[in-house]
Scaffold this active site. Structure first.
Site, PDB file in Angstrom:
ATOM      1  N   ASN A 137      53.084  45.182 -36.159  1.00  0.00           N
ATOM      2  CA  ASN A 137      53.813  45.084 -37.423  1.00  0.00           C
ATOM      3  C   ASN A 137      52.815  45.274 -38.553  1.00  0.00           C
ATOM      4  O   ASN A 137      51.623  45.039 -38.384  1.00  0.00           O
ATOM      5  CB  ASN A 137      54.449  43.687 -37.527  1.00  0.00           C
ATOM      6  CG  ASN A 137      55.310  43.511 -38.777  1.00  0.00           C
ATOM      7  OD1 ASN A 137      55.789  44.492 -39.349  1.00  0.00           O
ATOM      8  ND2 ASN A 137      55.495  42.283 -39.198  1.00  0.00           N
ATOM      9  N   SER A 178      48.067  43.254 -43.829  1.00  0.00           N
ATOM     10  CA  SER A 178      47.648  42.949 -42.456  1.00  0.00           C
ATOM     11  C   SER A 178      48.426  43.825 -41.494  1.00  0.00           C
ATOM     12  O   SER A 178      49.623  44.039 -41.668  1.00  0.00           O
ATOM     13  CB  SER A 178      47.971  41.485 -42.107  1.00  0.00           C
ATOM     14  OG  SER A 178      47.433  40.580 -43.048  1.00  0.00           O
TER      15      SER A 178
HETATM   16  C1  GAR Z   1      55.642  47.478 -46.488  1.00  0.00           C
HETATM   17  O1  GAR Z   1      54.907  46.897 -47.521  1.00  0.00           O
HETATM   18  C2  GAR Z   1      55.697  46.551 -45.300  1.00  0.00           C
HETATM   19  O2  GAR Z   1      54.537  45.835 -45.081  1.00  0.00           O
HETATM   20  C3  GAR Z   1      56.805  45.627 -45.703  1.00  0.00           C
HETATM   21  O3  GAR Z   1      57.784  46.489 -46.208  1.00  0.00           O
HETATM   22  C4  GAR Z   1      57.122  47.588 -46.841  1.00  0.00           C
HETATM   23  C5  GAR Z   1      57.746  48.853 -46.331  1.00  0.00           C
HETATM   24  O4  GAR Z   1      57.410  49.965 -47.113  1.00  0.00           O
HETATM   25  N1  GAR Z   1      57.253  44.856 -44.588  1.00  0.00           N
HETATM   26  C6  GAR Z   1      57.525  43.555 -44.671  1.00  0.00           C
HETATM   27  O5  GAR Z   1      57.511  42.935 -45.706  1.00  0.00           O
HETATM   28  C7  GAR Z   1      57.898  42.908 -43.340  1.00  0.00           C
HETATM   29  N2  GAR Z   1      57.837  41.497 -43.472  1.00  0.00           N
HETATM   30  P1  GAR Z   1      58.016  51.402 -46.815  1.00  0.00           P
HETATM   31  O6  GAR Z   1      59.527  51.244 -46.583  1.00  0.00           O
HETATM   32  O7  GAR Z   1      57.699  52.220 -48.008  1.00  0.00           O
HETATM   33  O8  GAR Z   1      57.350  51.943 -45.574  1.00  0.00           O
END
Ligand code: GAR
Length: 199
Positions: A108, A137
């Site tokens: 993840n 992370s």
């Molecule tokens: C990212 O920042 C990822 O880490 C976060 O959603 C975003 C997705 O960006 N995920 C979480 O918060 C999971 N707990 P994207 O849709 O532009 O790839």
């Protein structure tokens, strides 16, 4: 043969895009073979289609409970025979049963320096806590919420005037690069030493 990646994504899919871009390099050791979302409107699905990658939707509303949805999601993922499952902005908690099916093969990416700020609002939580440094992370997925072992972490400074959106965008720049690097490292077999070589 490149390793088979199945990416789960709920939103914009810019992390997915980083992997799709990386795999245009013939030296990249993986290939996204499917993108799966619980949301039919996820932009990640459009990105997959644009790259000729199979995109599948498994909406929670189609199932009578979370258990049935998790089983259907796991069946969908398993049908693509993944070597690695990548949660790239996937905003649902997966069941222990789902995780067991892909044990040791799910990573993840998270917009916070775990163990600080786990959960769905890591960027907002860091700002509300007055943090001067946050980050991103990449971690193994276990049964807790963002409690798996970290594989890589990168710090990102919080700037004066940052809001959730500006800070998250800067974190995502770092996340994309880190995710591509981690996936590449995980999929690259350790090199055998040259014959006759002694360390
Ligand atoms: C990212 O920042 C990822 O880490 C976060 O959603 C975003 C997705 O960006 N995920 C979480 O918060 C999971 N707990 P994207 O849709 O532009 O790839």
């Amino acid at each position: 043969m490149p390793a088979r990646l199945v990416v789960l994504a709920s939103g914009a899919g810019t992390l997915l895009q980083a992997l799709l871009d990386a795999q245009t390099d013939p030296g990249f050791p993986g290939e996204v073979v499917a993108v799966v979302s619980e949301r039919a409107d996820a932009q990640a699905l459009v990105r997959a289609a644009r790259h000729g990658v199979t995109a599948e939707v498994v909406p929670m509303a189609d199932f009578e409970d979370r258990g049935a949805w998790n089983r259907a999601l796991a069946d969908t993922v398993a049908a693509h025979r993944p070597d690695l499952v990548v949660l790239a902005g996937f905003m649902k908690i997966l069941s222990p049963e789902f995780l067991r099916r892909f044990q040791g093969r799910i990573i993840n990416t998270h917009p916070g320096l775990l163990p600080a700020y786990p959960g769905a609002h890591a960027v907002r939580d860091a700002l509300e806590a007055g943090a001067s440094i946050t980050g991103a992370s990449v971690l193994w997925v276990d049964e807790g919420v963002d409690t798996g072992a970290a594989i890589a972490q990168t710090e990102v400074p919080v700037l004066v005037g940052d809001d959730e959106s500006s800070l998250h965008e800067r974190i995502k720049v770092v996340e994309r690069e880190m995710l591509v690097h981690v996936v590449s490292e995980l999929l690259t077999p350790p090199r055998a030493s040259a014959p006759g070589f002694r360390a």
